[in-house]
Design an enzyme around this catalytic site. Structure first.
Site, PDB file in Angstrom:
ATOM      1  N   ARG A  52       0.867  -1.180   0.000  1.00 35.26           N
ATOM      2  CA  ARG A  52       0.000   0.000   0.000  1.00 35.26           C
ATOM      3  C   ARG A  52       0.898   1.223   0.000  1.00 35.26           C
ATOM      4  NH1 ARG A  52       2.355   1.996   3.663  1.00 35.26           N
ATOM      5  NH2 ARG A  52       0.832   3.668   3.618  1.00 35.26           N
ATOM      6  N   GLY A  53       0.264   2.394  -0.128  1.00 39.87           N
ATOM      7  CA  GLY A  53       1.039   3.618  -0.328  1.00 39.87           C
ATOM      8  C   GLY A  53       1.107   3.870  -1.828  1.00 39.87           C
ATOM      9  N   ALA A  54       0.821   5.117  -2.231  1.00 44.30           N
ATOM     10  CA  ALA A  54       0.637   5.408  -3.658  1.00 44.30           C
ATOM     11  C   ALA A  54       1.812   4.954  -4.539  1.00 44.30           C
ATOM     12  CB  ALA A  54       0.356   6.904  -3.827  1.00 44.30           C
ATOM     13  N   ARG A  88      -7.612  -0.112  -6.678  1.00 43.02           N
ATOM     14  CA  ARG A  88      -7.675   1.043  -5.773  1.00 43.02           C
ATOM     15  C   ARG A  88      -7.768   2.309  -6.630  1.00 43.02           C
ATOM     16  NH1 ARG A  88      -4.137   1.313  -0.582  1.00 43.02           N
ATOM     17  NH2 ARG A  88      -6.090   2.253   0.126  1.00 43.02           N
ATOM     18  N   GLN A 198      -2.086   2.438   9.933  1.00 41.97           N
ATOM     19  CA  GLN A 198      -0.805   2.516   9.204  1.00 41.97           C
ATOM     20  C   GLN A 198       0.229   3.330   9.980  1.00 41.97           C
ATOM     21  OE1 GLN A 198      -3.816   2.931   7.806  1.00 41.97           O
ATOM     22  NE2 GLN A 198      -3.867   2.303   5.668  1.00 41.97           N
ATOM     23  N   ASP A 239      -1.859  10.912  -2.279  1.00 41.30           N
ATOM     24  CA  ASP A 239      -2.271   9.862  -3.221  1.00 41.30           C
ATOM     25  C   ASP A 239      -2.586  10.432  -4.596  1.00 41.30           C
ATOM     26  OD1 ASP A 239      -2.899   8.583  -0.441  1.00 41.30           O
ATOM     27  OD2 ASP A 239      -2.786   6.975  -1.925  1.00 41.30           O
ATOM     28  N   ASN A 249      -5.255  12.465   0.367  1.00 40.90           N
ATOM     29  CA  ASN A 249      -4.353  11.625   1.168  1.00 40.90           C
ATOM     30  C   ASN A 249      -5.213  10.890   2.198  1.00 40.90           C
ATOM     31  OD1 ASN A 249      -1.616  10.740   1.778  1.00 40.90           O
ATOM     32  ND2 ASN A 249      -1.854  11.847   3.710  1.00 40.90           N
ATOM     33  N   LYS A 250      -4.576  10.065   3.011  1.00 40.64           N
ATOM     34  CA  LYS A 250      -5.296   9.247   3.990  1.00 40.64           C
ATOM     35  C   LYS A 250      -6.304  10.062   4.786  1.00 40.64           C
ATOM     36  CE  LYS A 250      -5.097   5.725   4.523  1.00 40.64           C
ATOM     37  NZ  LYS A 250      -6.040   4.834   3.803  1.00 40.64           N
TER      38      LYS A 250
HETATM   39  O1  MRU Z   1      -4.532   3.228   2.194  1.00 41.69           O
HETATM   40  P1  MRU Z   1      -3.052   3.438   2.095  1.00 41.69           P
HETATM   41  O2  MRU Z   1      -2.292   2.877   3.258  1.00 41.69           O
HETATM   42  O3  MRU Z   1      -2.500   2.987   0.774  1.00 41.69           O
HETATM   43  O4  MRU Z   1      -2.879   5.027   2.161  1.00 41.69           O
HETATM   44  C1  MRU Z   1      -1.601   5.565   1.994  1.00 41.69           C
HETATM   45  C2  MRU Z   1      -1.543   7.050   2.145  1.00 41.69           C
HETATM   46  O5  MRU Z   1      -2.542   7.715   2.309  1.00 41.69           O
HETATM   47  C3  MRU Z   1      -0.200   7.678   1.970  1.00 41.69           C
HETATM   48  O6  MRU Z   1      -0.096   8.836   2.745  1.00 41.69           O
HETATM   49  C4  MRU Z   1      -0.003   8.050   0.492  1.00 41.69           C
HETATM   50  O7  MRU Z   1      -0.248   6.951  -0.325  1.00 41.69           O
HETATM   51  C5  MRU Z   1       1.366   8.549   0.231  1.00 41.69           C
HETATM   52  S1  MRU Z   1       2.580   7.272   0.357  1.00 41.69           S
HETATM   53  C6  MRU Z   1       4.092   7.902  -0.056  1.00 41.69           C
END
Ligand code: MRU
Length: 351
Positions: A52-54, A88, A198, A239, A249-250
């Site tokens: 996970r993470g963009a 996603r 996370q 994201d 973002n999250k």
């Molecule tokens: O749902 P996730 O864990 O994939 O969400 C991730 C985030 O919101 C991060 O802040 C974002 O992807 C940036 S990662 C460098």
């Protein structure tokens, strides 16, 4: 790089030349390596947040596509990419990486290579380029973020935008790692990041591994921690960054931006250029992923929400560009206004 000298590899190539992931669902209790082999297994790993993470999901999709379809036809690549794209919707890096892979497949088709070794080789090379570029973009973000890094600075972050979210040292955490390596160690406040934690599980794990002090707080404590004066910088990842500078973002990021503004603390977004989406005009146009009810209703195996209560579970929220002090990208630091078409807004990197 960590205290032990072992870098975190969230996503990369397995020794056998396939996709290898550090399964983030098992952290911080166990370090489990996953090697999804089929395109369905790759899609499942992305959908269930094993990766996970963009930036990391973009790299995983590229390597997964290249390694699970070594002799596919361009048409098979198209349908596999469509499957991955649907996993996603919010992080633009996923579609960005898949578009790059599809361009390679389409070029091979135009050249008359339908399912041969040349297509397989070209896809592997493109996937490796995407991985290596992400690693380099993280390093550049780390360097560009140094003006904020003062000894002992209190830094608040949300979710995980560190090494676990990328193929390198992260985005929001990259300036912290670079500073720490220079002997300038920040103190991090990590919001636990409900509902999937996370911040507590992943950000705290990788920062402790690197020897950077971290205090985990519940999301609801951010206001009082900011009011206490312990935090001089809020830094988060992204994201998707719309053309007007609005940032998805999250979920919880928007509230932090409002709090930071109220307390006069800089609110900084760190992201690679692959997160900028010029095709999306503003935050209202960003599709926000909605996740399962059970992520909220079940906690530690226990039912914590009564049957019949409705649940709202968006994975992300949008922070308006007006609340953002600066954006640290691999190409430099952007200050408001954030017109991404005007690259002259870039500030030269610190020497
Ligand atoms: O749902 P996730 O864990 O994939 O969400 C991730 C985030 O919101 C991060 O802040 C974002 O992807 C940036 S990662 C460098």
């Amino acid at each position: 790089m960590t205290q032990t000298g072992t870098p975190v590899h969230a996503v990369g190539w397995s020794p056998a030349g396939g996709l290898q992931l550090l399964d983030q669902r098992a952290l911080p209790e166990r370090e489990v390596l996953l090697t999804p082999r089929t395109i369905e297994e790759v899609a499942d790993a992305i959908r269930t947040l094993a990766v996970r993470g963009a930036p990391a999901i973009g790299v995983a999709a590229a390597i997964g596509l290249a390694s699970s379809l070594p002799r596919a036809t361009p048409a098979e690549v198209e349908s596999a990419a469509a499957l991955l794209r649907g996993t996603r919707p919010t992080a633009v890096n996923l579609g960005w990486a898949l578009d790059r892979m599809l361009a390679v497949a389409r070029a091979a088709a135009d050249a008359g290579d339908a399912g041969g070794d040349a297509l397989g080789e070209a896809m592997r090379a493109e996937a490796e380029a995407i991985r290596a570029e992400d690693e380099a973009m993280c390093r550049a973000i780390g360097a560009h973020g140094q003006p904020w890094m003062e000894p002992g600075i209190g830094v608040l972050t949300h979710c995980n935008a560190g090494a676990l979210a990328t193929a390198g040292i992260g985005t929001a955490l990259a300036p912290l790692y670079v500073a720490h390596a220079r002997g300038v160690t920040p103190h991090v406040f990590a919001c636990e990041t409900r509902p999937l934690l996370q911040g507590a599980r992943l950000t705290a794990w990788e920062l402790r591994r690197a020897g950077i002090p971290v205090t985990v707080i519940t999301d609801g404590m951010a206001g009082s921690v900011l009011a206490s004066g312990a935090v001089a910088l809020v830094i988060v990842g992204a994201d998707r960054i719309a053309a007007n500078g609005d940032v998805a973002n999250k979920v919880g990021t928007y509230g932090l931006a409002v709090l930071a503004k109220h307390h006069g603390v800089p609110f900084v977004v760190a992201a690679p250029w692959s997160t900028v989406d010029l095709a999306t005009p503003d935050g209202a146009s960003i599709e926000i992923e909605m996740r399962a009810r059970e992520e909220l209703t079940v906690l530690g195996g226990r039912q914590v929400v009564p049957a019949g209560a409705e649940v709202h579970n968006p994975a992300f929220d949008v922070t308006p560009h007006t609340l953002i002090t600066a954006m640290i990208t691999d190409r430099g630091v952007l200050r408001p206004p954030f017109p991404f078409v005007v690259t002259s807004a870039l500030v030269p990197p610190p020497v």
